[in-house]
Design a protein around this motif. Sequence first.
Motif, short mmCIF file in Angstrom:
data_model
loop_
_atom_site.label_atom_id
_atom_site.label_comp_id
_atom_site.label_asym_id
_atom_site.label_seq_id
_atom_site.Cartn_x
_atom_site.Cartn_y
_atom_site.Cartn_z
N ASN A 138 0.75 -1.23 -0.03
CA ASN A 138 0.01 -0.01 0.09
C ASN A 138 0.85 1.24 0.08
O ASN A 138 0.37 2.32 0.16
CB ASN A 138 -1.01 0.10 1.32
N ASN A 139 2.23 0.97 -0.29
CA ASN A 139 3.20 2.34 -0.36
C ASN A 139 3.10 2.67 -1.76
O ASN A 139 4.17 2.65 -2.35
CB ASN A 139 4.26 2.04 0.41
N LEU A 140 2.15 3.27 -2.34
CA LEU A 140 2.14 3.51 -3.61
C LEU A 140 3.46 4.53 -4.08
O LEU A 140 3.87 4.41 -5.28
CB LEU A 140 0.79 3.95 -4.20
N PRO A 141 3.41 5.81 -3.18
CA PRO A 141 4.38 6.77 -3.62
C PRO A 141 5.92 5.96 -3.88
O PRO A 141 6.40 6.45 -4.63
CB PRO A 141 4.28 7.78 -2.63
N SER A 142 6.22 5.11 -3.06
CA SER A 142 7.46 4.57 -3.15
C SER A 142 7.64 3.57 -4.07
O SER A 142 8.85 3.59 -4.90
CB SER A 142 7.60 3.77 -1.75
N GLN A 143 6.48 2.89 -4.50
CA GLN A 143 6.43 2.18 -5.75
C GLN A 143 6.91 3.08 -6.96
O GLN A 143 7.49 2.66 -7.78
CB GLN A 143 5.27 1.24 -5.89
N LYS A 144 6.09 4.01 -7.11
CA LYS A 144 6.41 5.03 -8.07
C LYS A 144 7.69 5.61 -8.19
O LYS A 144 8.27 5.74 -9.20
CB LYS A 144 5.28 6.13 -8.23
N LEU A 145 8.26 5.83 -7.03
CA LEU A 145 9.47 6.29 -6.88
C LEU A 145 10.33 5.50 -7.52
O LEU A 145 11.38 5.87 -8.56
CB LEU A 145 9.77 6.67 -5.51
N VAL A 146 10.31 4.21 -7.23
CA VAL A 146 11.47 3.52 -7.65
C VAL A 146 11.14 2.95 -9.05
O VAL A 146 12.41 2.75 -10.00
CB VAL A 146 11.66 1.92 -6.89
N GLU A 147 10.09 2.85 -9.44
CA GLU A 147 9.66 2.85 -11.04
C GLU A 147 10.23 3.71 -11.94
O GLU A 147 10.88 3.59 -12.91
CB GLU A 147 8.10 2.41 -11.28
N LYS A 148 10.04 4.84 -11.28
CA LYS A 148 10.59 6.32 -12.01
C LYS A 148 12.12 6.07 -12.48
O LYS A 148 12.52 6.42 -13.49
CB LYS A 148 10.34 7.34 -11.35
N ILE A 149 12.92 5.52 -11.22
CA ILE A 149 14.33 5.37 -11.47
C ILE A 149 14.95 4.16 -12.40
O ILE A 149 15.80 4.02 -12.64
CB ILE A 149 15.01 5.04 -10.05
N GLY A 150 13.71 3.31 -12.77
CA GLY A 150 14.08 2.22 -13.40
C GLY A 150 14.09 0.62 -12.76
O GLY A 150 14.30 -0.40 -13.42
N PHE A 151 13.44 0.85 -11.57
CA PHE A 151 13.62 -0.72 -10.74
C PHE A 151 12.30 -1.42 -11.35
O PHE A 151 11.48 -0.66 -12.10
CB PHE A 151 13.20 -0.43 -9.50
N GLU A 152 12.39 -2.61 -11.46
CA GLU A 152 11.38 -3.35 -12.05
C GLU A 152 10.49 -4.40 -10.92
O GLU A 152 11.31 -4.70 -10.20
CB GLU A 152 11.83 -4.57 -12.96
N ARG A 153 9.19 -4.44 -11.01
CA ARG A 153 8.77 -5.23 -9.89
C ARG A 153 8.93 -6.63 -10.07
O ARG A 153 8.46 -7.11 -11.32
CB ARG A 153 7.31 -4.88 -9.93
N GLU A 154 9.35 -7.52 -9.01
CA GLU A 154 9.56 -8.77 -9.27
C GLU A 154 8.35 -9.77 -8.68
O GLU A 154 8.16 -10.93 -9.17
CB GLU A 154 10.93 -9.17 -8.76
N GLY A 155 7.82 -9.20 -7.74
CA GLY A 155 6.84 -10.15 -6.91
C GLY A 155 6.49 -9.95 -5.54
O GLY A 155 7.29 -8.96 -4.95
N LEU A 156 5.42 -10.51 -5.14
CA LEU A 156 5.05 -10.28 -3.55
C LEU A 156 5.74 -11.20 -2.88
O LEU A 156 5.55 -12.48 -3.02
CB LEU A 156 3.58 -10.52 -3.69
N LEU A 157 6.48 -10.86 -1.78
CA LEU A 157 6.97 -11.78 -0.77
C LEU A 157 5.82 -11.72 0.59
O LEU A 157 5.68 -10.94 1.28
CB LEU A 157 8.20 -11.15 -0.31
N ARG A 158 5.11 -12.67 0.39
CA ARG A 158 4.21 -12.96 1.58
C ARG A 158 4.72 -13.11 2.88
O ARG A 158 5.53 -14.02 3.08
CB ARG A 158 3.20 -14.10 1.46
N HIS A 159 4.08 -12.47 3.85
CA HIS A 159 4.55 -12.38 5.25
C HIS A 159 5.96 -12.51 5.38
O HIS A 159 6.64 -13.18 6.22
CB HIS A 159 3.98 -13.39 6.15
#
Length: 183
Positions: A138-159
């Motif tokens: 739920n930390n959407l601003p941080s997700q947008k920040l890293v994506e802007k820099i070129g990070f790629e989303r790899e997946g969800l690490l549950r618990h």
Amino acid sequence: MVKRFPIIETGRLILREVTSTDSTNMLTYLSDEMVMKHMGLVPFQTEDDVLDEISWYQSIFEEGTGIRWGITLKESSEVIGSCGFLNRLSKHHRADVGYELSKEYWGRGIASEALEAVVMYGFQHFQLERIQALIEPNNLPSQKLVEKIGFEREGLLRHYEFTCGKFDDLIMYSILKENLDLI
């Protein structure tokens, strides 16, 4: 041998070592619920809490497992946030990156400028191949920040972590050295 703490300079910022003299400024943002909401930590209550954090910064630097720079504006020596690496594994050429910024400075591109400089430093000076960021869903601003820099989303690490009395899911993001042209 004593290691010298590196200083990073960008267009608007100086990223430098934090010291105990910065504890009052740091308490301002580390005690803010909005800033701490997604960090897996309860808001700090006292300067002693901040001094413990500064000691941790010093220990990871001395051990070679991380480094945390204080973010300052060029026109002021006041620390307004921090950014750096933890869980650095030289053998595997990877590290986690983390950051926080005083709410007063949100929305000005400061976190982006600091993060980009730290990522570049990691690839150029620590011979990192991979830098990863673990972010709450739920930390959407941080997700947008890293994506802007070129990070790629790899997946969800549950618990993935147990913090503040609960298990937290975290999204794994990464950037590889070969993606430097994206920055």
